[in-house]
Design a protein around this motif. Structure first.
Motif, PDB file in Angstrom:
ATOM      1  N   ALA A   1     -10.500  23.598 -20.011  1.00  0.00           N
ATOM      2  CA  ALA A   1     -10.126  22.392 -20.440  1.00  0.00           C
ATOM      3  C   ALA A   1     -11.089  22.285 -21.626  1.00  0.00           C
ATOM      4  O   ALA A   1     -12.277  22.361 -21.246  1.00  0.00           O
ATOM      5  CB  ALA A   1     -10.082  21.226 -19.697  1.00  0.00           C
ATOM      6  N   GLY A   2     -10.703  21.990 -22.850  1.00  0.00           N
ATOM      7  CA  GLY A   2     -11.665  21.802 -24.129  1.00  0.00           C
ATOM      8  C   GLY A   2     -12.176  22.968 -24.843  1.00  0.00           C
ATOM      9  O   GLY A   2     -12.635  22.702 -25.735  1.00  0.00           O
ATOM     10  N   THR A   3     -11.688  24.256 -24.270  1.00  0.00           N
ATOM     11  CA  THR A   3     -12.026  25.350 -25.108  1.00  0.00           C
ATOM     12  C   THR A   3     -11.536  25.450 -26.519  1.00  0.00           C
ATOM     13  O   THR A   3     -10.258  25.020 -26.510  1.00  0.00           O
ATOM     14  CB  THR A   3     -11.622  26.648 -24.254  1.00  0.00           C
ATOM     15  OG1 THR A   3     -12.022  26.766 -22.848  1.00  0.00           O
ATOM     16  CG2 THR A   3     -11.800  27.850 -25.060  1.00  0.00           C
ATOM     17  N   ASP A   4     -12.312  25.964 -27.277  1.00  0.00           N
ATOM     18  CA  ASP A   4     -11.673  25.786 -28.819  1.00  0.00           C
ATOM     19  C   ASP A   4     -11.053  27.148 -28.844  1.00  0.00           C
ATOM     20  O   ASP A   4     -11.900  28.091 -29.473  1.00  0.00           O
ATOM     21  CB  ASP A   4     -12.750  25.460 -29.894  1.00  0.00           C
ATOM     22  CG  ASP A   4     -12.473  25.519 -31.190  1.00  0.00           C
ATOM     23  OD1 ASP A   4     -11.366  26.316 -31.506  1.00  0.00           O
ATOM     24  OD2 ASP A   4     -12.912  24.789 -32.074  1.00  0.00           O
TER      25      ASP A   4
ATOM     26  N   GLN B   1       1.154  31.088 -23.781  1.00  0.00           N
ATOM     27  CA  GLN B   1       1.216  29.550 -23.363  1.00  0.00           C
ATOM     28  C   GLN B   1       0.070  28.875 -22.332  1.00  0.00           C
ATOM     29  O   GLN B   1      -0.360  28.116 -22.416  1.00  0.00           O
ATOM     30  CB  GLN B   1       2.839  29.113 -22.922  1.00  0.00           C
ATOM     31  CG  GLN B   1       2.617  27.884 -22.093  1.00  0.00           C
ATOM     32  CD  GLN B   1       2.354  28.321 -20.568  1.00  0.00           C
ATOM     33  OE1 GLN B   1       3.134  29.214 -20.034  1.00  0.00           O
ATOM     34  NE2 GLN B   1       1.655  27.259 -19.921  1.00  0.00           N
ATOM     35  N   LYS B   2      -0.045  30.052 -21.357  1.00  0.00           N
ATOM     36  CA  LYS B   2      -1.076  29.601 -20.304  1.00  0.00           C
ATOM     37  C   LYS B   2      -2.410  29.313 -20.840  1.00  0.00           C
ATOM     38  O   LYS B   2      -3.007  28.429 -20.314  1.00  0.00           O
ATOM     39  CB  LYS B   2      -1.029  30.865 -19.310  1.00  0.00           C
ATOM     40  CG  LYS B   2      -1.910  30.633 -18.175  1.00  0.00           C
ATOM     41  CD  LYS B   2      -1.725  31.695 -17.213  1.00  0.00           C
ATOM     42  CE  LYS B   2      -1.526  31.291 -15.969  1.00  0.00           C
ATOM     43  NZ  LYS B   2      -1.178  32.522 -15.112  1.00  0.00           N
ATOM     44  N   ILE B   3      -2.924  30.012 -21.855  1.00  0.00           N
ATOM     45  CA  ILE B   3      -4.296  29.885 -22.396  1.00  0.00           C
ATOM     46  C   ILE B   3      -4.438  28.321 -23.157  1.00  0.00           C
ATOM     47  O   ILE B   3      -5.268  27.671 -23.209  1.00  0.00           O
ATOM     48  CB  ILE B   3      -4.946  30.866 -23.087  1.00  0.00           C
ATOM     49  CG1 ILE B   3      -4.433  31.313 -24.334  1.00  0.00           C
ATOM     50  CG2 ILE B   3      -5.207  32.015 -21.899  1.00  0.00           C
ATOM     51  CD1 ILE B   3      -5.195  32.052 -25.116  1.00  0.00           C
ATOM     52  N   VAL B   4      -3.081  28.186 -23.930  1.00  0.00           N
ATOM     53  CA  VAL B   4      -3.030  26.815 -24.281  1.00  0.00           C
ATOM     54  C   VAL B   4      -3.175  25.786 -23.386  1.00  0.00           C
ATOM     55  O   VAL B   4      -3.701  24.616 -23.452  1.00  0.00           O
ATOM     56  CB  VAL B   4      -1.910  26.838 -25.440  1.00  0.00           C
ATOM     57  CG1 VAL B   4      -1.700  25.480 -25.966  1.00  0.00           C
ATOM     58  CG2 VAL B   4      -1.952  28.061 -26.449  1.00  0.00           C
TER      59      VAL B   4
ATOM     60  N   VAL C   1      -1.691  24.098 -10.305  1.00  0.00           N
ATOM     61  CA  VAL C   1      -0.528  24.361 -11.531  1.00  0.00           C
ATOM     62  C   VAL C   1      -0.814  24.209 -12.808  1.00  0.00           C
ATOM     63  O   VAL C   1      -1.767  23.260 -13.309  1.00  0.00           O
ATOM     64  CB  VAL C   1       0.720  23.868 -10.914  1.00  0.00           C
ATOM     65  CG1 VAL C   1       1.281  23.878  -9.628  1.00  0.00           C
ATOM     66  CG2 VAL C   1       0.723  22.235 -11.301  1.00  0.00           C
ATOM     67  N   LEU C   2      -0.136  24.781 -13.906  1.00  0.00           N
ATOM     68  CA  LEU C   2      -0.292  24.542 -14.930  1.00  0.00           C
ATOM     69  C   LEU C   2       1.067  24.028 -15.769  1.00  0.00           C
ATOM     70  O   LEU C   2       2.237  24.755 -15.358  1.00  0.00           O
ATOM     71  CB  LEU C   2      -0.705  25.803 -15.774  1.00  0.00           C
ATOM     72  CG  LEU C   2      -2.122  26.204 -15.912  1.00  0.00           C
ATOM     73  CD1 LEU C   2      -2.203  27.589 -16.420  1.00  0.00           C
ATOM     74  CD2 LEU C   2      -3.000  25.291 -16.466  1.00  0.00           C
ATOM     75  N   LEU C   3       0.939  23.000 -16.519  1.00  0.00           N
ATOM     76  CA  LEU C   3       2.184  22.405 -17.242  1.00  0.00           C
ATOM     77  C   LEU C   3       2.187  23.104 -18.654  1.00  0.00           C
ATOM     78  O   LEU C   3       0.983  23.572 -19.101  1.00  0.00           O
ATOM     79  CB  LEU C   3       2.095  21.167 -17.066  1.00  0.00           C
ATOM     80  CG  LEU C   3       1.962  20.168 -15.830  1.00  0.00           C
ATOM     81  CD1 LEU C   3       1.897  18.842 -15.996  1.00  0.00           C
ATOM     82  CD2 LEU C   3       2.874  20.584 -14.799  1.00  0.00           C
TER      83      LEU C   3
ATOM     84  N   GLY D   1      -6.005  21.162 -20.936  1.00  0.00           N
ATOM     85  CA  GLY D   1      -6.246  20.360 -19.695  1.00  0.00           C
ATOM     86  C   GLY D   1      -4.965  20.151 -19.004  1.00  0.00           C
ATOM     87  O   GLY D   1      -4.904  19.014 -18.252  1.00  0.00           O
ATOM     88  N   ARG D   2      -3.992  21.002 -19.227  1.00  0.00           N
ATOM     89  CA  ARG D   2      -2.695  20.630 -18.362  1.00  0.00           C
ATOM     90  C   ARG D   2      -2.571  21.226 -17.070  1.00  0.00           C
ATOM     91  O   ARG D   2      -1.503  21.581 -16.504  1.00  0.00           O
ATOM     92  CB  ARG D   2      -1.659  21.077 -19.493  1.00  0.00           C
ATOM     93  CG  ARG D   2      -1.328  20.729 -20.818  1.00  0.00           C
ATOM     94  CD  ARG D   2      -0.726  19.231 -20.726  1.00  0.00           C
ATOM     95  NE  ARG D   2       0.603  19.433 -20.345  1.00  0.00           N
ATOM     96  CZ  ARG D   2       1.231  18.475 -19.752  1.00  0.00           C
ATOM     97  NH1 ARG D   2       1.014  17.182 -19.315  1.00  0.00           N
ATOM     98  NH2 ARG D   2       2.653  18.664 -19.628  1.00  0.00           N
TER      99      ARG D   2
END
Length: 148
Positions: free
Chosen positions: A18-21, A47-50, A130-132, A55-56
């Motif tokens: 979360a917060g990675t540019d 999508q997963k890295i986005v 989980v990731l949304l 922070g999803r």
């Protein structure tokens, strides 16, 4: 006139948190690989890295299932906490049978489990995280493009 299309993965990308540019991460990786990113470059990002960068991620132990989630969990055999998240990300349930929950996602897409991903999600117990999907994927893509 002939056109050439080539694909190449960028090596050495770290685990995204979360917060990675992401734009900076991609530009740096391309630079290290000696690859120029120009106006004719198409960058494909999972999508997963986005979702990770935005922070999803959620821990299932933070979710309290509703009566509807409990009902659908009984039909599908899925974790009721996961079903609650699926419902919260969806506008309609289209199919609920054993091992299958197909919904219309809040963004209008028809998909299984509202696109919620349980695989390879960092956490103390990854099966509990989980990731949304990103909240606004088009905005995410525009921000990434502008940053690159």
């Amino acid at each position: 006139m002939s056109a050439t299309v080539s694909f190449s993965a960028l090596a050495g990308l770290p685990e995204v948190a979360a917060g990675t540019d992401l734009a900076e991460l991609i530009v740096d990786a391309a630079r290290r690989a000696g690859r120029a990113l120009g106006d004719d470059t198409i960058v494909v990002v999972a999508q997963k890295i986005v979702s990770k960068a935005e922070g999803r991620s959620l821990r299932l132990d933070s979710v309290t299932p509703s009566p509807r989630a409990l009902e659908l969990a009984g039909i599908t055999g899925k974790d009721a906490r996961l079903v609650e998240l699926i419902l919260s990300e969806s506008s309609a349930v289209l199919r609920a049978v054993p091992n299958v929950l197909v919904v219309r996602h809040r963004l209008g897409w028809v998909m299984a489990n509202a696109g919620i991903d349980r695989s390879n999600v960092p956490g103390s117990r990854s099966d509990e995280c989980v990731l949304l999907l990103p909240l606004e994927p088009e905005r995410s893509a525009a921000r990434l493009r502008a940053g690159i």
